[in-house]
Design a protein around this motif. Structure first.
Motif, PDB file in Angstrom:
ATOM      1  N   GLU A 242       0.832  -1.200   0.000  1.00 37.88           N
ATOM      2  CA  GLU A 242       0.000   0.000   0.000  1.00 37.88           C
ATOM      3  C   GLU A 242       0.871   1.257   0.000  1.00 37.88           C
ATOM      4  OE1 GLU A 242      -3.505   2.001  -0.378  1.00 37.88           O
ATOM      5  OE2 GLU A 242      -3.183  -0.170  -0.429  1.00 37.88           O
ATOM      6  N   SER A 243       1.923   1.251   0.818  1.00 41.82           N
ATOM      7  CA  SER A 243       2.830   2.399   0.863  1.00 41.82           C
ATOM      8  C   SER A 243       3.565   2.555  -0.470  1.00 41.82           C
ATOM      9  CB  SER A 243       3.835   2.244   2.000  1.00 41.82           C
ATOM     10  OG  SER A 243       4.775   3.292   2.003  1.00 41.82           O
ATOM     11  N   TYR A 244       3.882   1.436  -1.112  1.00 38.66           N
ATOM     12  CA  TYR A 244       4.642   1.467  -2.358  1.00 38.66           C
ATOM     13  C   TYR A 244       3.888   2.212  -3.461  1.00 38.66           C
ATOM     14  CZ  TYR A 244       7.653  -0.181  -6.158  1.00 38.66           C
ATOM     15  OH  TYR A 244       8.517  -0.249  -7.223  1.00 38.66           O
ATOM     16  N   LYS A 245       2.579   2.284  -3.342  1.00 38.32           N
ATOM     17  CA  LYS A 245       1.796   3.012  -4.342  1.00 38.32           C
ATOM     18  C   LYS A 245       2.178   4.486  -4.399  1.00 38.32           C
ATOM     19  CE  LYS A 245      -2.269  -0.007  -3.958  1.00 38.32           C
ATOM     20  NZ  LYS A 245      -3.710  -0.083  -3.576  1.00 38.32           N
ATOM     21  N   GLY A 246       2.774   4.993  -3.321  1.00 41.14           N
ATOM     22  CA  GLY A 246       3.168   6.395  -3.296  1.00 41.14           C
ATOM     23  C   GLY A 246       4.524   6.674  -3.914  1.00 41.14           C
ATOM     24  N   ARG A 247       5.212   5.621  -4.392  1.00 42.34           N
ATOM     25  CA  ARG A 247       6.553   5.816  -4.939  1.00 42.34           C
ATOM     26  C   ARG A 247       6.537   6.630  -6.223  1.00 42.34           C
ATOM     27  NH1 ARG A 247      10.228   4.510  -8.500  1.00 42.34           N
ATOM     28  NH2 ARG A 247       8.590   3.615  -9.800  1.00 42.34           N
ATOM     29  N   ASN A 248       5.398   6.688  -6.897  1.00 42.54           N
ATOM     30  CA  ASN A 248       5.350   7.371  -8.190  1.00 42.54           C
ATOM     31  C   ASN A 248       5.602   8.876  -8.078  1.00 42.54           C
ATOM     32  OD1 ASN A 248       2.577   8.937  -8.240  1.00 42.54           O
ATOM     33  ND2 ASN A 248       2.188   6.974  -7.271  1.00 42.54           N
ATOM     34  N   VAL A 249       5.639   9.419  -6.845  1.00 45.45           N
ATOM     35  CA  VAL A 249       5.886  10.861  -6.727  1.00 45.45           C
ATOM     36  C   VAL A 249       7.261  11.227  -7.288  1.00 45.45           C
ATOM     37  CG1 VAL A 249       4.350  11.149  -4.745  1.00 45.45           C
ATOM     38  CG2 VAL A 249       6.775  10.641  -4.368  1.00 45.45           C
ATOM     39  N   VAL A 250       8.230  10.320  -7.196  1.00 49.12           N
ATOM     40  CA  VAL A 250       9.559  10.630  -7.710  1.00 49.12           C
ATOM     41  C   VAL A 250       9.544  10.670  -9.237  1.00 49.12           C
ATOM     42  CG1 VAL A 250      10.386   8.234  -7.740  1.00 49.12           C
ATOM     43  CG2 VAL A 250      12.015  10.099  -7.467  1.00 49.12           C
ATOM     44  N   GLU A 251       8.710   9.820  -9.854  1.00 47.83           N
ATOM     45  CA  GLU A 251       8.565   9.868 -11.310  1.00 47.83           C
ATOM     46  C   GLU A 251       7.935  11.192 -11.735  1.00 47.83           C
ATOM     47  OE1 GLU A 251       9.838   7.550 -12.947  1.00 47.83           O
ATOM     48  OE2 GLU A 251       9.858   5.748 -11.694  1.00 47.83           O
ATOM     49  N   ARG A 252       6.950  11.638 -10.984  1.00 50.69           N
ATOM     50  CA  ARG A 252       6.299  12.910 -11.309  1.00 50.69           C
ATOM     51  C   ARG A 252       7.241  14.089 -11.074  1.00 50.69           C
ATOM     52  NH1 ARG A 252       1.576  13.361  -7.815  1.00 50.69           N
ATOM     53  NH2 ARG A 252       1.887  11.331  -6.847  1.00 50.69           N
ATOM     54  N   ALA A 253       8.131  13.939 -10.084  1.00 54.97           N
ATOM     55  CA  ALA A 253       9.115  14.995  -9.834  1.00 54.97           C
ATOM     56  C   ALA A 253      10.054  15.150 -11.033  1.00 54.97           C
ATOM     57  CB  ALA A 253       9.910  14.677  -8.571  1.00 54.97           C
ATOM     58  N   PHE A 254      10.481  14.023 -11.609  1.00 53.93           N
ATOM     59  CA  PHE A 254      11.326  14.088 -12.805  1.00 53.93           C
ATOM     60  C   PHE A 254      10.571  14.713 -13.969  1.00 53.93           C
ATOM     61  CE2 PHE A 254      13.852  10.362 -10.994  1.00 53.93           C
ATOM     62  CZ  PHE A 254      14.954  11.139 -10.709  1.00 53.93           C
ATOM     63  N   ASN A 255       9.313  14.324 -14.140  1.00 53.68           N
ATOM     64  CA  ASN A 255       8.524  14.882 -15.235  1.00 53.68           C
ATOM     65  C   ASN A 255       8.385  16.396 -15.105  1.00 53.68           C
ATOM     66  OD1 ASN A 255       8.125  12.374 -16.371  1.00 53.68           O
ATOM     67  ND2 ASN A 255       6.151  12.015 -15.389  1.00 53.68           N
ATOM     68  N   LYS A 256       8.193  16.859 -13.879  1.00 55.31           N
ATOM     69  CA  LYS A 256       8.050  18.301 -13.664  1.00 55.31           C
ATOM     70  C   LYS A 256       9.370  19.021 -13.919  1.00 55.31           C
ATOM     71  CE  LYS A 256       5.216  19.552 -10.551  1.00 55.31           C
ATOM     72  NZ  LYS A 256       4.511  19.827  -9.277  1.00 55.31           N
ATOM     73  N   ALA A 257      10.476  18.439 -13.446  1.00 51.55           N
ATOM     74  CA  ALA A 257      11.782  19.066 -13.647  1.00 51.55           C
ATOM     75  C   ALA A 257      12.138  19.138 -15.126  1.00 51.55           C
ATOM     76  CB  ALA A 257      12.855  18.302 -12.880  1.00 51.55           C
ATOM     77  N   LYS A 258      11.735  18.118 -15.885  1.00 55.04           N
ATOM     78  CA  LYS A 258      12.094  18.076 -17.296  1.00 55.04           C
ATOM     79  C   LYS A 258      11.218  18.975 -18.159  1.00 55.04           C
ATOM     80  CE  LYS A 258      14.470  13.636 -17.489  1.00 55.04           C
ATOM     81  NZ  LYS A 258      14.546  12.292 -18.097  1.00 55.04           N
ATOM     82  N   GLN A 259      10.306  19.708 -17.547  1.00 52.52           N
ATOM     83  CA  GLN A 259       9.634  20.767 -18.281  1.00 52.52           C
ATOM     84  C   GLN A 259      10.607  21.895 -18.603  1.00 52.52           C
ATOM     85  OE1 GLN A 259       6.085  21.960 -16.203  1.00 52.52           O
ATOM     86  NE2 GLN A 259       5.283  19.887 -16.102  1.00 52.52           N
ATOM     87  N   TYR A 260      11.700  21.934 -17.849  1.00 48.59           N
ATOM     88  CA  TYR A 260      12.801  22.840 -18.172  1.00 48.59           C
ATOM     89  C   TYR A 260      13.687  22.152 -19.210  1.00 48.59           C
ATOM     90  CZ  TYR A 260      11.591  25.438 -13.898  1.00 48.59           C
ATOM     91  OH  TYR A 260      10.946  26.155 -12.936  1.00 48.59           O
ATOM     92  N   ARG A 261      13.850  22.773 -20.356  1.00 47.81           N
ATOM     93  CA  ARG A 261      14.626  22.153 -21.431  1.00 47.81           C
ATOM     94  C   ARG A 261      16.090  21.971 -21.036  1.00 47.81           C
ATOM     95  NH1 ARG A 261      12.351  22.248 -26.544  1.00 47.81           N
ATOM     96  NH2 ARG A 261      14.400  22.482 -27.507  1.00 47.81           N
ATOM     97  N   GLY A 262      16.595  22.844 -20.171  1.00 43.31           N
ATOM     98  CA  GLY A 262      17.967  22.720 -19.711  1.00 43.31           C
ATOM     99  C   GLY A 262      18.174  21.575 -18.740  1.00 43.31           C
ATOM    100  N   VAL A 263      17.083  20.977 -18.260  1.00 46.76           N
ATOM    101  CA  VAL A 263      17.152  19.768 -17.433  1.00 46.76           C
ATOM    102  C   VAL A 263      16.914  18.531 -18.286  1.00 46.76           C
ATOM    103  CG1 VAL A 263      16.056  18.483 -15.541  1.00 46.76           C
ATOM    104  CG2 VAL A 263      16.490  20.930 -15.294  1.00 46.76           C
ATOM    105  N   ALA A 264      15.933  18.615 -19.196  1.00 45.56           N
ATOM    106  CA  ALA A 264      15.582  17.460 -20.028  1.00 45.56           C
ATOM    107  C   ALA A 264      16.742  17.027 -20.924  1.00 45.56           C
ATOM    108  CB  ALA A 264      14.361  17.791 -20.885  1.00 45.56           C
TER     109      ALA A 264
END
Length: 294
Positions: A242-264
């Motif tokens: 059940e706790s493991y379901k929350g691991r996807n926040v790190v994937e979303r963090a990468f997606n948000k950071a890569k909205q910056y082209r200088g990060v992607a």
């Protein structure tokens, strides 16, 4: 936690006012930081910064200075401590990594191939500039530990072909949140969520030694090997699905950071300046939280 002047004013308060004891005082800090963010968002060359941000060399030199002297690390730590003091920091930490392509403009610095460098001192520039060769060509990898809402706590960079598990201990070591009310900094999350790439005996023992709950699934070959040994294989490690379901926040963090082209895409020759850009993108997320607080 009221912040007079908003998040930009708070950031300016946290930045150094000069280049040292004998250095001249920095001017136009707000304009310079906005220039850094513009370049990070667009991914363009520093020389192509619009003139209203001032001389491009000033913006570039300030960014490189802040990257090399640990300024962005200190700013991130201060912001995290403020959020923690307000009770808004989720200590269910998730870890993972993401691979980024190295643009030809960032791949032409002299480098040597060697073993995985030691990243305990985050301001040291490794000889290979954390550029590795994998199936995708020249790549780098960002390793991230974030809180339960996907906001960065610890950031490391390495070559793209390197594994995730060897960086786990150093990534956890980078988590240190000062207590504004006094006492030692908090360095132990309540739990750590990670995928099967981190399912090693060493990582589990590290978390156990620190009394941190491990939320890491076993690899299939580890399960088969344990069962093959029968009673000698021991019991399976505990796993909170059940706790493991929350691991996807790190994937979303990468997606948000890569909205910056200088990060992607990595355009920086030095890994310390590329990592600093990722840090700056994360600092913006913490500032948004503090700026929304009445």
């Amino acid at each position: 936690m009221p912040r007079q002047g908003g998040p930009r004013a708070l950031l300016e308060l946290l930045l150094p006012s000069s280049g040292g004891l004998r250095g001249r005082k920095f001017r136009n800090s707000r304009r310079v930081i906005e220039g850094m963010l513009y370049r990070l968002r667009t991914g363009g060359p520093w020389r192509d910064l619009p003139a209203h941000f001032g001389p491009w060399k000033t913006v570039w030199k300030r960014h490189r200075r802040y990257a090399g002297d640990g300024t962005w690390d200190r700013v991130l730590t201060a912001l995290v401590a403020m959020v923690d003091a307000g009770g808004d920091l989720d200590w269910a930490v998730s870890v993972d990594s993401t691979v980024v392509r190295v643009h030809q403009h960032g791949a032409n610095a002299a480098r040597t191939q060697g073993d995985l460098p030691n990243y305990k001192n985050l301001r040291d520039e490794p000889a290979d500039h954390a550029i590795g060769r994998s199936r995708g060509g020249l790549t780098s990898k960002i390793h991230l530990a974030c809180d339960g809402h996907g906001r960065p706590l610890s950031v490391l960079a390495g070559p793209g072909q390197a594994g995730d598990s060897p960086m786990f201990a150093n990534l956890l070591e980078g988590i240190s949140v000062p207590r504004l009310g006094g006492g030692g900094a908090r360095i132990r999350p309540d739990e750590v969520r990670a995928d099967k790439a981190y399912s090693s005996k060493a990582n589990r023992e590290l978390l156990r030694s620190k009394s941190i709950k491990a939320v890491i699934p076993e690899k299939s070959d580890q399960v088969a090997n344990r069962k093959r040994k029968g009673s000698e294989g021991g019991r399976p490690p505990s796993f909170d699905a059940e706790s493991y379901k929350g691991r996807n926040v790190v994937e979303r963090a990468f997606n948000k950071a890569k909205q910056y082209r200088g990060v992607a895409t990595r355009y920086d020759k030095l890994v310390m300046t590329y990592r600093a850009g990722f840090m700056l993108a994360g600092i913006v997320e913490w500032l948004k939280l503090l700026g929304d607080t009445p």
